[in-house]
Every structure is written in C-alpha cells, then in structure tokens.
Design a protein around this motif. Sequence first.
Motif, mmCIF file in Angstrom:
data_model
loop_
_atom_site.group_PDB
_atom_site.id
_atom_site.type_symbol
_atom_site.label_atom_id
_atom_site.label_comp_id
_atom_site.label_asym_id
_atom_site.label_seq_id
_atom_site.Cartn_x
_atom_site.Cartn_y
_atom_site.Cartn_z
ATOM 1 N N GLY A 77 0.807 -1.210 0.000
ATOM 2 C CA GLY A 77 0.000 0.000 0.000
ATOM 3 C C GLY A 77 0.838 1.257 0.000
ATOM 4 N N ALA A 78 2.049 1.172 0.560
ATOM 5 C CA ALA A 78 2.928 2.344 0.592
ATOM 6 C C ALA A 78 3.341 2.771 -0.807
ATOM 7 N N ILE A 79 3.359 1.827 -1.728
ATOM 8 C CA ILE A 79 3.735 2.170 -3.098
ATOM 9 C C ILE A 79 2.674 3.081 -3.714
ATOM 10 N N ALA A 80 1.412 2.696 -3.559
ATOM 11 C CA ALA A 80 0.326 3.488 -4.134
ATOM 12 C C ALA A 80 0.287 4.899 -3.556
ATOM 13 N N ALA A 81 0.663 5.028 -2.280
ATOM 14 C CA ALA A 81 0.596 6.334 -1.622
ATOM 15 C C ALA A 81 1.607 7.325 -2.186
ATOM 16 N N ALA A 82 2.647 6.832 -2.833
ATOM 17 C CA ALA A 82 3.700 7.713 -3.340
ATOM 18 C C ALA A 82 3.303 8.441 -4.615
ATOM 19 N N GLY A 83 2.321 7.922 -5.337
ATOM 20 C CA GLY A 83 1.917 8.559 -6.586
ATOM 21 C C GLY A 83 2.601 7.924 -7.781
ATOM 22 N N LEU A 84 1.865 7.777 -8.878
ATOM 23 C CA LEU A 84 2.365 7.054 -10.057
ATOM 24 C C LEU A 84 3.614 7.674 -10.689
ATOM 25 N N PRO A 85 3.676 9.001 -10.901
ATOM 26 C CA PRO A 85 4.885 9.567 -11.533
ATOM 27 C C PRO A 85 6.153 9.307 -10.726
ATOM 28 N N LEU A 86 6.072 9.487 -9.403
ATOM 29 C CA LEU A 86 7.250 9.263 -8.571
ATOM 30 C C LEU A 86 7.616 7.781 -8.558
ATOM 31 N N ILE A 87 6.605 6.909 -8.493
ATOM 32 C CA ILE A 87 6.870 5.470 -8.504
ATOM 33 C C ILE A 87 7.565 5.075 -9.800
ATOM 34 N N ALA A 88 7.043 5.569 -10.932
ATOM 35 C CA ALA A 88 7.636 5.240 -12.230
ATOM 36 C C ALA A 88 9.083 5.716 -12.303
ATOM 37 N N SER A 89 9.357 6.894 -11.753
ATOM 38 C CA SER A 89 10.727 7.425 -11.764
ATOM 39 C C SER A 89 11.653 6.575 -10.916
ATOM 40 N N ILE A 90 11.176 6.139 -9.747
ATOM 41 C CA ILE A 90 11.995 5.307 -8.865
ATOM 42 C C ILE A 90 12.283 3.965 -9.520
ATOM 43 N N VAL A 91 11.250 3.353 -10.090
ATOM 44 C CA VAL A 91 11.423 2.060 -10.747
ATOM 45 C C VAL A 91 12.418 2.164 -11.895
ATOM 46 N N ALA A 92 12.268 3.210 -12.726
ATOM 47 C CA ALA A 92 13.181 3.393 -13.857
ATOM 48 C C ALA A 92 14.607 3.612 -13.379
ATOM 49 N N THR A 93 14.771 4.385 -12.308
ATOM 50 C CA THR A 93 16.114 4.648 -11.774
ATOM 51 C C THR A 93 16.752 3.369 -11.260
ATOM 52 N N VAL A 94 15.998 2.580 -10.510
ATOM 53 C CA VAL A 94 16.536 1.339 -9.943
ATOM 54 C C VAL A 94 16.906 0.352 -11.037
ATOM 55 N N ILE A 95 15.998 0.148 -11.999
ATOM 56 C CA ILE A 95 16.269 -0.812 -13.077
ATOM 57 C C ILE A 95 17.457 -0.359 -13.910
ATOM 58 N N GLY A 96 17.478 0.924 -14.258
ATOM 59 C CA GLY A 96 18.596 1.442 -15.050
ATOM 60 C C GLY A 96 19.916 1.311 -14.328
ATOM 61 N N ALA A 97 19.915 1.586 -13.012
ATOM 62 C CA ALA A 97 21.152 1.485 -12.231
ATOM 63 C C ALA A 97 21.631 0.043 -12.139
ATOM 64 N N ILE A 98 20.710 -0.905 -11.973
ATOM 65 C CA ILE A 98 21.096 -2.316 -11.899
ATOM 66 C C ILE A 98 21.738 -2.767 -13.209
ATOM 67 N N ILE A 99 21.098 -2.432 -14.322
ATOM 68 C CA ILE A 99 21.625 -2.858 -15.629
ATOM 69 C C ILE A 99 22.989 -2.236 -15.894
ATOM 70 N N ALA A 100 23.098 -0.915 -15.661
ATOM 71 C CA ALA A 100 24.369 -0.230 -15.932
ATOM 72 C C ALA A 100 25.484 -0.750 -15.033
ATOM 73 N N SER A 101 25.181 -0.931 -13.747
ATOM 74 C CA SER A 101 26.198 -1.405 -12.810
ATOM 75 C C SER A 101 26.653 -2.820 -13.152
ATOM 76 N N PHE A 102 25.699 -3.667 -13.502
ATOM 77 C CA PHE A 102 26.049 -5.049 -13.867
ATOM 78 C C PHE A 102 26.956 -5.068 -15.094
ATOM 79 N N LEU A 103 26.623 -4.266 -16.097
ATOM 80 C CA LEU A 103 27.439 -4.241 -17.322
ATOM 81 C C LEU A 103 28.843 -3.718 -17.036
#
Length: 352
Positions: free
Chosen positions: A99-125
């Motif tokens: 439920g805490a995810i929904a409370a943050a708002g969709l734009p902020l959630i999307a930004s956090i998800v994109a940042t985390v996924i992008g950082a994982i891929i870049a760091s792994f490479l």
Amino acid sequence: MKAQLASPSLLPDRLLPRSLVPGLALSGAVAAAALVLERLEIALVGKPWLEALVIAILLGAIIRTVRAPSRAFAPGIHCAAKTMLELAVAMMGATISFGAIAAAGLPLIASIVATVIGAIIASFLIGRMVGLPGKMALLVACGNAICGNSAIAAVAPVIDAKSDDVATSIAFTAVLGIVVVIALPFVAYALHLTPLAGGILAGLTVYAVPQVIAAAGPLGATAVQAGTLVKLVRVLMLGPLVTGLSLLRARHRASEQPTAAHHSILRLMPPFILAFLALAAVNSLGLLPRMVAAPAHVLSGLLTVLAMAGLGLGVDLRSVSAAGPRVVFVVTASLAILGAMALATLRMMGLA
C-alpha cells in the motif's frame, strides 16, 4: 570454504543437530560481538557508521584468515550462512506493505522504478566489463540500486552466490555508502536543491533508511520526510527483484533439466521466497498483528547478522583483497550512475 551458499557439499547426508552446534555457536559469538561493537559506536558517535552485519562479516573473515576453523565447525557455519539467511529474507516480508507504493503517486513510482532498473543494468554491465564474476557484479548492482547490504543479503541465496563474493560486495558497498551519507548534504547545497529535492535525492541514492535520515537531516524535516518515502518505495522493489531473479534462476535450471520444465511457477520458487511474498501480502492487507510484525522485523535483523557472521567465517581476506580494486571501481561508478539518474529524475519533475 568457498562453497556456494546453496551448496550442500559441506554437510553430510544425514546431519545430526549436535553437529551444527560448534559452527552455530562460533557464528553466534561473532554476531554478538558485532552487535556489541555497533552499540559502542552509537554510544561514542551517536550513530553506527558500520552496521553490525558489516562488522560481523569483517570479524568472521579476520578469524577465518588468521586461523581457519576446523572441519567440525563447517556444518554449523554453513547453516548460519545459508539457512539462517533464508529465514531472515522470509521474515523481511513482514516489513513490506504494498500500500505504501500506491501512496507515493504514479509519476514518482515510475521514476523510482526506472532509476533502480537502469542502475542495476548499468552497474552489472560495468562489473562484467572490468572482469568481475557475474554473480558478484549482480550483487554489487542490486546493492547499490536498492538498499545496500540488505539487498545483497537477500539476493545472495537466490543466485547461489559464493561467500567471498557476498563479503566483498557488502564490505566495499558499506564503506562507500558512508561516503555518500557524508557528501550528500554538500552536494545538495552546491546544486541549490530545495529541501524536497534534496530529500528525494537522498532517498534515491542512499542505502538504508537510517542513513537517508542522517543524510537528509541537515536539509530539514521536509527533506527527511521525502527521503524516507522515496527510500521506502525503493526498498519495496526488493520483493519483485528477488522474485524475478528466483524465477529466472529456476527457469534456467529447468531448461538444463527438461523433465522439470512442466513445474508451475510456485514449484520453481524457493520456499523462503514464497514465505517472503506470503508475509508481505498478509501485512499489506493489514492482517498481520503489530505484535507479530515488530518481533519478525527484529528477528530478521538478528538472523541476518548471524548469517553475515557465518559468511565471514567462510571468507579468506586474501581472496577479498584480490578483487578489491575492481569492486571499488564498480561500486564508485555505480554510485555515480545512480546519482546522475537521480538528478535526471529531479529535472524531469521540475525540482532541479
């Protein structure tokens, strides 16, 4: 003792409980010492710059390097490093609320998800480019992108990471994480960020929630609140990440053993991941009593420290030092990428 966490090679076919006692007792003693040292840090400087789980790894590795425990300790040490870690990960589910995810708002959630996924891929490479083993590169990437030591500890049993890889990843990630906590307020002031933007930056880049509070504190209450919220959403991504890695790992094994390919998703996932998801679902629905959730959170932390002690007792510092420079480079580069992506997120939101 460089056996993988999921490998049963250290254990006899029929293991009597008493054979676990020496190794578990030694791991418990190291864990207790680490907890005491963390308390001393808090008493002396007001905060634990090195968390107990990092201290536990270092103490265990020092013991292992100076004088390796005899074979009689191996079963218990293995149990601490694997079984106790899996129990700790399962109990982490009691701290998750979707439920805490929904409370943050969709734009902020999307930004956090994109940042985390992008950082994982870049760091792994980057890790693979400089020659780090695949599993170590993934541990460093997940640790930097999500929540440092906790993410590394949660991912390790899923990918069958070696003790050396886990210890090295946690040790160097923890040290540079402290640097980020100290530097972030200066970066925020230099970039003329508002308290809200500074808090979001802290939430996107700093590892643990207490460290976010420490980093955002100089920027004010608004920064602390924003940073804590963003960090919470970032931590919640640990569940989907661990689940996804577990399924990928299981499907890879199934492809190597076609007879197992017909198994359902639930059959492919390790029991401790299923327990993690079940507890998270129950907690998210508000069905987990506070008197259960709070002790589960504490016990999860204690078991993680015990597991880190077991991991440390399986690590020779000489092997860790050999990988050191490359890990430092990857962690530093990963943090730089994460910081750049976080600043890009703030600009997209009109906050920088």
